[in-house]
Motif scaffolding. Structure first.
Motif, mmCIF file in Angstrom:
data_model
loop_
_atom_site.group_PDB
_atom_site.id
_atom_site.type_symbol
_atom_site.label_atom_id
_atom_site.label_comp_id
_atom_site.label_asym_id
_atom_site.label_seq_id
_atom_site.Cartn_x
_atom_site.Cartn_y
_atom_site.Cartn_z
ATOM 1 N N PHE A 161 97.668 -16.550 -26.039
ATOM 2 C CA PHE A 161 97.619 -16.353 -24.590
ATOM 3 C C PHE A 161 96.301 -15.719 -24.174
ATOM 4 C CE2 PHE A 161 98.724 -14.360 -20.519
ATOM 5 C CZ PHE A 161 99.266 -15.455 -19.874
ATOM 6 N N GLN A 162 95.811 -14.799 -25.002
ATOM 7 C CA GLN A 162 94.516 -14.163 -24.716
ATOM 8 C C GLN A 162 93.401 -15.200 -24.672
ATOM 9 O OE1 GLN A 162 93.572 -10.938 -27.411
ATOM 10 N NE2 GLN A 162 91.405 -11.096 -26.978
ATOM 11 N N GLN A 163 93.450 -16.165 -25.596
ATOM 12 C CA GLN A 163 92.451 -17.232 -25.601
ATOM 13 C C GLN A 163 92.529 -18.092 -24.342
ATOM 14 O OE1 GLN A 163 92.477 -19.684 -29.084
ATOM 15 N NE2 GLN A 163 92.152 -17.987 -30.500
ATOM 16 N N PRO B 176 87.437 -16.815 -20.636
ATOM 17 C CA PRO B 176 86.454 -17.891 -20.444
ATOM 18 C C PRO B 176 85.718 -18.187 -21.747
ATOM 19 C CG PRO B 176 85.652 -15.846 -19.489
ATOM 20 C CD PRO B 176 87.083 -15.611 -19.861
ATOM 21 N N ASN B 177 85.465 -19.469 -21.974
ATOM 22 C CA ASN B 177 84.701 -19.827 -23.162
ATOM 23 C C ASN B 177 83.690 -20.904 -22.799
ATOM 24 O OD1 ASN B 177 85.640 -22.681 -24.091
ATOM 25 N ND2 ASN B 177 87.560 -21.591 -23.664
ATOM 26 N N ASN B 178 82.682 -20.987 -23.616
ATOM 27 C CA ASN B 178 81.641 -21.986 -23.384
ATOM 28 C C ASN B 178 81.239 -22.625 -24.712
ATOM 29 O OD1 ASN B 178 80.576 -19.614 -24.302
ATOM 30 N ND2 ASN B 178 78.665 -19.773 -23.155
ATOM 31 N N THR C 211 80.212 -25.138 -27.407
ATOM 32 C CA THR C 211 79.515 -26.425 -27.429
ATOM 33 C C THR C 211 79.724 -27.124 -28.772
ATOM 34 O OG1 THR C 211 77.499 -25.323 -28.224
ATOM 35 C CG2 THR C 211 77.740 -25.626 -25.838
ATOM 36 N N ASP C 212 80.335 -26.410 -29.723
ATOM 37 C CA ASP C 212 80.609 -26.976 -31.039
ATOM 38 C C ASP C 212 82.102 -27.256 -31.147
ATOM 39 O OD1 ASP C 212 80.993 -27.607 -33.680
ATOM 40 O OD2 ASP C 212 79.701 -26.025 -34.464
ATOM 41 N N PRO C 213 82.517 -28.531 -31.238
ATOM 42 C CA PRO C 213 83.941 -28.870 -31.317
ATOM 43 C C PRO C 213 84.639 -28.225 -32.515
ATOM 44 C CG PRO C 213 82.619 -30.826 -30.889
ATOM 45 C CD PRO C 213 81.662 -29.729 -31.213
ATOM 46 N N LEU C 214 83.929 -28.067 -33.638
ATOM 47 C CA LEU C 214 84.545 -27.464 -34.822
ATOM 48 C C LEU C 214 84.918 -26.013 -34.558
ATOM 49 C CD1 LEU C 214 85.371 -27.596 -37.783
ATOM 50 C CD2 LEU C 214 83.001 -26.996 -38.400
ATOM 51 N N GLN C 215 83.987 -25.268 -33.932
ATOM 52 C CA GLN C 215 84.292 -23.881 -33.592
ATOM 53 C C GLN C 215 85.498 -23.802 -32.667
ATOM 54 O OE1 GLN C 215 80.896 -21.910 -31.958
ATOM 55 N NE2 GLN C 215 79.598 -22.274 -33.751
ATOM 56 N N GLU C 216 85.550 -24.699 -31.702
ATOM 57 C CA GLU C 216 86.656 -24.704 -30.754
ATOM 58 C C GLU C 216 87.983 -24.971 -31.454
ATOM 59 O OE1 GLU C 216 87.569 -26.335 -26.255
ATOM 60 O OE2 GLU C 216 86.070 -27.355 -27.494
ATOM 61 N N LYS C 217 88.016 -25.886 -32.407
ATOM 62 C CA LYS C 217 89.253 -26.195 -33.135
ATOM 63 C C LYS C 217 89.693 -25.013 -33.996
ATOM 64 C CE LYS C 217 88.983 -31.250 -33.379
ATOM 65 N NZ LYS C 217 90.240 -31.441 -32.636
ATOM 66 N N ASN D 79 96.026 -6.675 -28.330
ATOM 67 C CA ASN D 79 96.001 -7.978 -27.648
ATOM 68 C C ASN D 79 96.583 -7.881 -26.242
ATOM 69 O OD1 ASN D 79 94.876 -9.162 -29.883
ATOM 70 N ND2 ASN D 79 96.740 -10.141 -30.593
ATOM 71 N N ILE D 80 97.706 -7.178 -26.125
ATOM 72 C CA ILE D 80 98.366 -7.056 -24.820
ATOM 73 C C ILE D 80 97.465 -6.315 -23.828
ATOM 74 C CG2 ILE D 80 100.304 -5.969 -23.608
ATOM 75 C CD1 ILE D 80 101.992 -6.558 -26.125
#
Length: 539
Positions: free
Chosen positions: A462-464, A468-470, A472-478, A508-509
């Motif tokens: 849920f935190q993710q 906000p994220n930016n 540009t690398d699909p592997l990092q995102e996965k 996290n909360i």
């Protein structure tokens, strides 16, 4: 690496470093000998140590080699004396050594209900004396002591004193041992002749066989206050500290130690075959030392001598872990519950770091809004890195964005997390400490119902979602998408202490709440900026 990806890559590095940090020790656990159920007879002690280089008359290479090679065998038979208090049972063998130390408190019992015995079966025992003379040393390990008392001594209501005597061909050794109900003691050694010898607080206790990356070994505090820690496997065998204040051999929760805050001790370290350190203190014709064996519990050590609390070791992050530990103790003294203490401490850390987190998260929000424009610049100047970098900096300056703004909060979180990880993993106070008794009755043990690991995974996911994220690398995102699942499964498979998982869930909360506050603040800031811009156009 492009600057706009730096924040996320730092977070990825933190996540992966944690996996390596805790996962490696689980997959490749250290080989740890198991303590025996009952230790009345000790066999085949290690060879005598090299003589302390500061000792007159035994500092020649030939004398050192003689001391190292001295054969050692142990006398057989039952224990000489047993000392019992409300919290421990101490067995003393016929060689005048502490053969076994058993913790009687319920929180130290294993799943079968057996009391915890902390000394290894075939290791050097506390109060063991080794002579520099090889023949005298061999004789000493075959000659039993006689004692002023036999059977069982009751130390429940106060200190008890035991005098033990060993008559050898060249010298008579007398040990006078006064034992307190807490496990603290004083040891006086007198010899009828001035013969060089060494006495040890024993091999480090072997009371914990968990697969965490723990700190085990010896700790020596010098006269200048500098603390030297030698972990298992790292001993060189030539370490010497003169006039040391504390010499401690420690495991995760327990330790055996000598101390002398007035005269100091000449301490040398013997390297065992497996590279583990073994402490020896240079003897005198009339020697008196303070000693302690038992849990590294802050209040017990402080009551003996406040300086003894320096023997509580948290590894690389002790410089940060120890202050955290003191704050946790302070909070717990007020609330009386270690679970709520962890929650309040987590909130305190969040409040202290909030100004930096606010700036970092606001920068990440701005970078997210600028992502389309940054992509346009990349496409336009992809063949000219210098021009691209210049245009990017102009874009950041124009919109008040700082690509490095989120780095500092993330960098600060790394030592904070690992320091607290060490505290919650090593603090004896958490053993048997309940949070919600019907659910978590021992914060040093894993959550029996796996609720906390699941909540940790859900809260991370849920935190993710709201951060906000930016990428540009699909592997990092996965990797980040699957990271909450990986962490939840790891915390279920590996029996992590529930106190540590509780910290992570609560952190996290609070981070989710913090993100909502910052997201709303950013929306208001954007709305105010848009209104001001519109008003400026109209005028």
């Amino acid at each position: 690496m492009e600057q706009q990806d730096l924040n996320k890559r730092l977070l990825l590095a933190l996540a992966l470093s944690f996996l390596v940090f805790v996962g490696y020790s689980y997959l490749f656990p250290p080989q740890i000998s198991q303590p025996v159920a009952e230790q009345n007879v000790s066999t085949n002690a290690a060879p005598a140590p090299a003589a302390n280089k500061a000792t007159p008359g035994v500092n020649t290479p030939a004398a050192q080699q003689t001391a190292k090679k001295a054969p050692v065998t142990t006398a057989s038979g039952t224990n000489l004396v047993t000392v019992v208090s409300d919290i421990f049972k101490m067995s003393i063998d016929k060689l005048g050594r502490i053969a076994q130390f058993e913790l009687l408190e319920e929180k130290y019992r294993n799943e079968e209900g057996h009391n915890l015995q902390i000394l290894g079966a075939n290791e050097a025992k506390p109060l063991e004396i080794r002579f520099a003379d090889a023949k005298l040393n061999e004789e000493a390990f075959k000659t039993p002591y006689t004692a002023s008392s036999t059977g069982t001594l009751d130390a429940k209501s106060g200190a008890v004193t035991l005098t033990m005597t060993q008559k050898l061909s060249a010298v008579t050794v007398t040990k006078t041992l006064t034992i307190q109900p807490t496990g603290a003691y004083t040891i006086k050694v007198s010899t009828s002749a001035d013969v060089p010898y060494f006495i040890t607080p024993g091999h480090r206790p072997m009371a914990d066989t968990s697969m965490y990356m723990l700190v085990r070994g010896v700790l020596i505090k010098g006269p200048d206050g500098v603390i030297t820690t030698i972990e298992d496997g790292d001993a060189k065998g030539d370490e010497v500290v003169k006039n040391a204040k504390i010499a401690s051999a420690f495991d995760r929760y327990v330790a055996t130690m000598f101390y002398d805050f007035e005269k100091g001790m000449n301490v040398s370290v013997l390297k065992e075959e497996n590279g583990n350190p073994l402490i020896f203190v240079e003897g005198r014709q009339n020697l008196q030392l303070g000693g302690y064996i038992g849990p590294k519990e802050y209040k017990i050590l402080k009551a003996i001598n406040p300086e003894l609390t320096d023997a509580i070791e948290f590894g690389w992050f002790t410089f940060l872990s120890y202050p955290f530990f003191k704050v946790l103790l302070w909070i717990n003294d007020m609330v009386g519950n270690w679970g709520w203490t962890i929650i309040l401490f987590t909130l305190l850390v969040k409040l202290v770091l909030f100004p930096l987190s606010y700036k970092g998260m606001m920068s990440m929000q701005k970078l997210k809004d600028l992502a389309p424009k940054m992509k346009e610049l990349k496409d336009k100047y992809k063949g000219d890195p210098a021009k691209l970098n210049m245009k990017m900096m102009e874009l950041y300056k124009k919109h008040g964005a700082n690509p490095m703004g989120g780095c500092l909060p993330l960098l600060l979180q790394i030592p904070v997390f690992f320091a607290l990880y060490r505290v919650l993993l090593n603090a004896d106070e958490l053993q048997g400490a309940a949070w919600i008794p019907a659910w978590i009755d021992n914060l040093a043990a894993a959550d029996p119902y796996y609720i906390l690991p699941v909540l940790m995974g859900i809260s991370m996911w849920f935190q993710q979602k709201i951060t906000p994220n930016n990428f540009t690398d699909p592997l990092q995102e996965k990797i980040f998408q699957w990271f909450p699942v990986i962490m939840a499964l790891m915390f279920i498979i590996m029996p992590f202490p529930s106190g540590l998982v509780l910290y992570w869930v609560v952190n996290n909360i609070f981070t989710i709440g913090q993100q909502y506050v910052i997201n709303n603040a950013y929306k208001k800031q954007k709305a105010a900026a848009a209104a001001a811009h519109k008003k400026g156009k109209e005028s």
